[in-house]
Design a protein around this motif. Structure first.
Motif, short mmCIF file in Angstrom:
data_model
loop_
_atom_site.label_atom_id
_atom_site.label_comp_id
_atom_site.label_asym_id
_atom_site.label_seq_id
_atom_site.Cartn_x
_atom_site.Cartn_y
_atom_site.Cartn_z
N ASP A 41 -4.01 -2.96 8.65
CA ASP A 41 -5.32 -2.67 8.09
C ASP A 41 -5.49 -1.20 8.87
O ASP A 41 -6.09 -0.26 8.10
N ARG B 162 0.76 -1.33 0.05
CA ARG B 162 0.08 -0.14 -0.19
C ARG B 162 0.80 1.29 -0.16
O ARG B 162 1.21 1.74 1.10
N ASP C 122 -5.41 2.83 6.81
CA ASP C 122 -6.38 3.85 6.84
C ASP C 122 -6.13 5.09 7.46
O ASP C 122 -6.41 6.18 6.98
MN MN Z 1 -9.14 -1.68 5.76
#
Ligand code: MN
Ligand code: IPM
Length: 365
Positions: A247, A106, A251
């Motif tokens: 996770d 990411r 964000d």
């Molecule tokens: Mn997520």
């Protein structure tokens, strides 16, 4: 050249943004003379409605036969009952697990013209450019036991943060490999002061580090990393961490880039290597945002940049990927914005118009 791709729009704005991503993909094909054969499949809530399963067998089979998978998003209030037998998210998790996609990349890059779109001060986020490597097929998401049951004193539930040394080793290795091609600095995020799985994580990270004497390894506790992300995000370059931590932190990190609608991701079965094609699944990091679905509002840029990642990592089409990234950058430079990154004096576009604009630029208009 000819390529076989699986396209799974899923639910909510997943459908809106995937349509635009495909539009840009088509424009890329026309410009560079490639044929992208798209095979559409069901996953998530729409798959539950039509087949009773969040990941129908045909979808998994189709993905296995493709060179890469492009995914929108899954989930929505319609399927949110905590007592439901099957949930849209199960489809995504089964897909990641079933395809062996343990490495989720990411990248978090702050575009210079968007430093004013973030809630954070421009001087904090200017020049931010790092990449998260999130472990994707282990930890709390998959660990057993995982269940809820009735006892004589009420209900109980358990999830397990379980990791084997092999699972840790292969993901940490992806972190080291990426660090080699960048600033040669790897931050490994854990909670080793409390969690046993993190203590194993840290030991394995130190063992793997012996094979990478050119890379500086730093361990950072997850709470400190959450703080560092908004205090001094330029400090980070490559960050490797377990599934749940990744996770949550990504964000948070998306807010540096102005919006979740800006961040693409790649889920791979190993470290990407220049010039070779690695099978992968590509998706924006944002969710299905059901309230914005079908309103021509959603930002398609994360999905479009996911296509660029797909071309780069799974199809070895570097020039084509760069063309898409440049088209996105140029559109932003010219002042075009979707609602989520809108600021004063800029031109607001809907999902389709942003897709058309970027596709047009890719096509050379
Ligand atoms: Mn997520
Ligand atoms: C993500 C999403 C998923 C996750 C959900 C939809 C299961 O939040 O890709 O970050 O938790 O991994």
């Amino acid at each position: 050249m000819k390529f076989e791709l699986a396209v799974l729009p899923g639910d909510g704005i997943g459908v809106d943004v995937t349509t635009e991503a495909v539009k840009v993909l088509q424009a890329t094909g026309e410009r560079f003379g490639h044929t992208f054969n798209r095979h559409h499949g069901l996953v998530g809530g729409i798959a539950i409605d039509q087949t009773g399963e969040a990941l129908p067998k045909e979808t998994l089979k189709m993905c296995r036969g493709a060179q890469a998978v492009l995914l929108g998003a899954v989930g929505g209030p319609k399927w949110d009952d905590p007592r439901a037998r099957v949930r849209p998210e199960d489809g995504l998790l089964a897909l990641r697990k079933g395809l062996g996609l343990f490495a989720n990349l990411r990248p978090v890059k702050v575009f210079p013209m968007l430093t004013n779109s973030s809630n954070l001060k421009p001087e904090i986020i200017e020049g931010v450019d790092f990449i998260f490597v999130r472990e994707l097929t282990g930890g709390l998401y998959f660990g057993k036991p995982k269940r809820q049951w009735q006892t004589s004193r009420g209900r109980r539930a358990v999830d397990s943060m379980a990791y084997s040394e092999q699972e840790i080793e292969r993901i940490v290795r992806v972190g080291f490999e990426l660090a080699r091609g960048r600033q040669k600095k790897l931050v490994s995020v854990d909670k080793a002061n409390v969690l046993e799985s993190s203590r194993l994580w840290r030991q394995v990270a130190m063992e793997v580090a012996e094979e990478y004497p050119d890379i500086e390894l730093e361990h950072m506790l997850v709470d400190a990393c959450a703080m560092r992300l908004i205090q001094n995000p330029r400090y980070l370059d490559v960050v490797v961490t377990e599934n749940t931590f990744g996770d949550i932190l990504t964000d948070e990190a998306s807010m540096l880039a102005g919006s979740m609608g800006m961040l693409p991701s790649a889920s791979l079965a190993g470290a990407p290597r220049e010039g070779t094609s690695t099978f992968g699944l590509y998706e924006p990091i944002h969710g299905s945002a059901p309230r914005r679905a079908g309103l021509n509002m959603a930002n398609p840029i994360a999905a479009i940049l996911s296509v660029a990642m797909m071309l780069r990592y799974s199809l070895s089409l570097t020039k084509e990927a760069q063309t898409i990234e440049a088209a996105v950058e140029q559109s932003l430079n010219e002042g075009y914005r979707t609602y989520d990154i809108m600021s004063e004096d800029k031109t607001k576009l809907g999902t389709k118009e942003m897709g058309d604009l970027i596709a047009g630029k890719v096509g050379g208009q």
